[in-house]
Write an enzyme that holds these catalytic residues in place. Structure first.
Site, PDB file in Angstrom:
ATOM      1  N   HIS A  92      51.005  24.767  34.244  1.00 25.22           N
ATOM      2  CA  HIS A  92      50.487  24.239  33.060  1.00 25.22           C
ATOM      3  C   HIS A  92      49.212  25.099  32.673  1.00 25.22           C
ATOM      4  O   HIS A  92      48.431  25.320  33.400  1.00 25.22           O
ATOM      5  CB  HIS A  92      50.025  23.163  33.023  1.00 25.22           C
ATOM      6  CG  HIS A  92      49.332  22.510  31.524  1.00 25.22           C
ATOM      7  ND1 HIS A  92      50.330  22.578  30.528  1.00 25.22           N
ATOM      8  CD2 HIS A  92      48.265  21.977  31.162  1.00 25.22           C
ATOM      9  CE1 HIS A  92      49.791  21.889  29.614  1.00 25.22           C
ATOM     10  NE2 HIS A  92      48.440  21.764  29.678  1.00 25.22           N
ATOM     11  N   SER A  93      49.152  26.021  31.278  1.00 27.70           N
ATOM     12  CA  SER A  93      48.224  26.363  30.903  1.00 27.70           C
ATOM     13  C   SER A  93      47.629  27.674  31.792  1.00 27.70           C
ATOM     14  O   SER A  93      48.684  28.645  32.400  1.00 27.70           O
ATOM     15  CB  SER A  93      46.847  25.489  30.673  1.00 27.70           C
ATOM     16  OG  SER A  93      46.028  26.192  29.830  1.00 27.70           O
ATOM     17  N   LEU A  94      46.696  27.681  32.754  1.00 31.13           N
ATOM     18  CA  LEU A  94      46.326  28.703  33.676  1.00 31.13           C
ATOM     19  C   LEU A  94      47.203  28.733  34.671  1.00 31.13           C
ATOM     20  O   LEU A  94      47.780  29.586  35.244  1.00 31.13           O
ATOM     21  CB  LEU A  94      44.893  28.302  34.368  1.00 31.13           C
ATOM     22  CG  LEU A  94      44.460  29.249  35.679  1.00 31.13           C
ATOM     23  CD1 LEU A  94      44.593  30.743  35.438  1.00 31.13           C
ATOM     24  CD2 LEU A  94      43.199  28.769  36.189  1.00 31.13           C
ATOM     25  N   SER A 120      54.096  26.296  30.740  1.00 31.36           N
ATOM     26  CA  SER A 120      53.806  25.201  29.809  1.00 31.36           C
ATOM     27  C   SER A 120      52.191  25.696  29.041  1.00 31.36           C
ATOM     28  O   SER A 120      51.359  25.929  30.123  1.00 31.36           O
ATOM     29  CB  SER A 120      53.624  23.929  30.287  1.00 31.36           C
ATOM     30  OG  SER A 120      52.969  22.894  29.489  1.00 31.36           O
TER      31      SER A 120
END
Length: 277
Positions: A92-94, A120
């Site tokens: 998720h993200s990073l 994500s």
């Protein structure tokens, strides 16, 4: 303890006999805590293994790493003993960029590709950032910018001592993200599924759709309700996507409704959602 040694997945009451493992990589400043409850959702179907990076939880005394290249190699070394069965990666993200680079590195080492890569809330790795760099801002400006993004627990933001203790790890993660460019390597061969919140201010659906260019395998894009941290409040759509992508039986207790996934070949145009106001 060295920054490149130590346990790279957190202790959870997992499912050691499950047919597939899911390694989960958190957003900047995040850690395994956000994934520990996921095991209850999947029971014995999936062995959930949250990735544990230096600088957080049981590795809080270690210095956090500041470059993607410094993380990927040691993390892959740490995952090797757990590659005794099919596995998948979620980020998720990073964490999406980290999961992607781990998948490529494991494949390059001949240790096998994941069954599926789930990414994500982060633009595709080859796209430039649209946001100014934050990691090298003075403390007050950095923490104010992070607070506006959400995702950091209020109890951390409201206690200066706790915030000061948390900031070095958070700042290092932002540095990883903001200095990241794809590492050398080729296309993946596994299927990739991308997920984004409909109200995410950090990434747009077309930026998520560009993940199709990272693989020769199939690709799917799903837009779900929520913002950048949709998975904290309503993870049901994400869990349903995992079950679809890993060919698991549907959950029998409470069915999770979700919009259809648009599956395409990696070089075929991906249907995008209607714009929202």
């Amino acid at each position: 303890m060295s920054t490149v040694t130590g346990r790279w997945t957190a202790e959870v009451r997992g499912a050691p006999d499950a047919g597939v493992r899911l390694f989960c990589c958190a957003h900047a400043g995040g850690g395994p805590a956000g994934f520990r409850s996921w095991q209850r959702e999947f029971g014995q179907d999936v062995d959930i293994r949250p990735v544990l990076l230096p600088g957080r939880e049981s590795r809080s005394r270690e210095q956090p790493l500041r470059r993607m290249a410094d993380i990927v190699g040691p993390l892959c070394d740490g995952l090797l003993p757990l590659l005794d069965r099919p596995y998948a990666l979620f980020g998720h993200s990073l964490g999406a960029a980290l999961a992607y680079e781990v998948a490529r590195e494991l494949a390059a080492r001949g240790w096998g590709e994941p069954r599926h890569l789930f990414v994500s809330a982060r633009r595709a790795p080859h796209l430039p950032s649209r946001r100014a760099r934050l990691h090298d801002l003075p403390h007050d400006r950095f923490t104010a910018a992070v607070a506006r993004m959400g995702g950091t627990p209020p109890e951390v933001l409201s206690h200066p001592e706790l915030l000061n203790a948390f900031t070095p790890c958070l700042r290092a993660d932002f540095e990883v993200n903001e200095t990241y460019t794809p590492l050398p390597g080729g296309l993946l061969g596994c299927d990739v599924s991308a997920v984004v919140g409909r109200l995410d201010p950090e990434v747009e659906a077309d930026e998520m759709a560009a993940w199709r260019d990272t693989t020769r395998g199939g690709f799917g894009l799903r837009v779900v309700d929520g913002d950048h941290f949709y998975l904290k409040e309503t993870p049901g759509d994400l869990f349903a996507l995992f079950r679809d992508g890993l060919d698991l039986p549907a959950r029998t207790r409470t069915p999770v409704p979700h919009p259809p996934t648009h599956r395409t070949h990696s070089h075929s145009p991906t249907p995008l959602p209607e714009p929202t106001s």
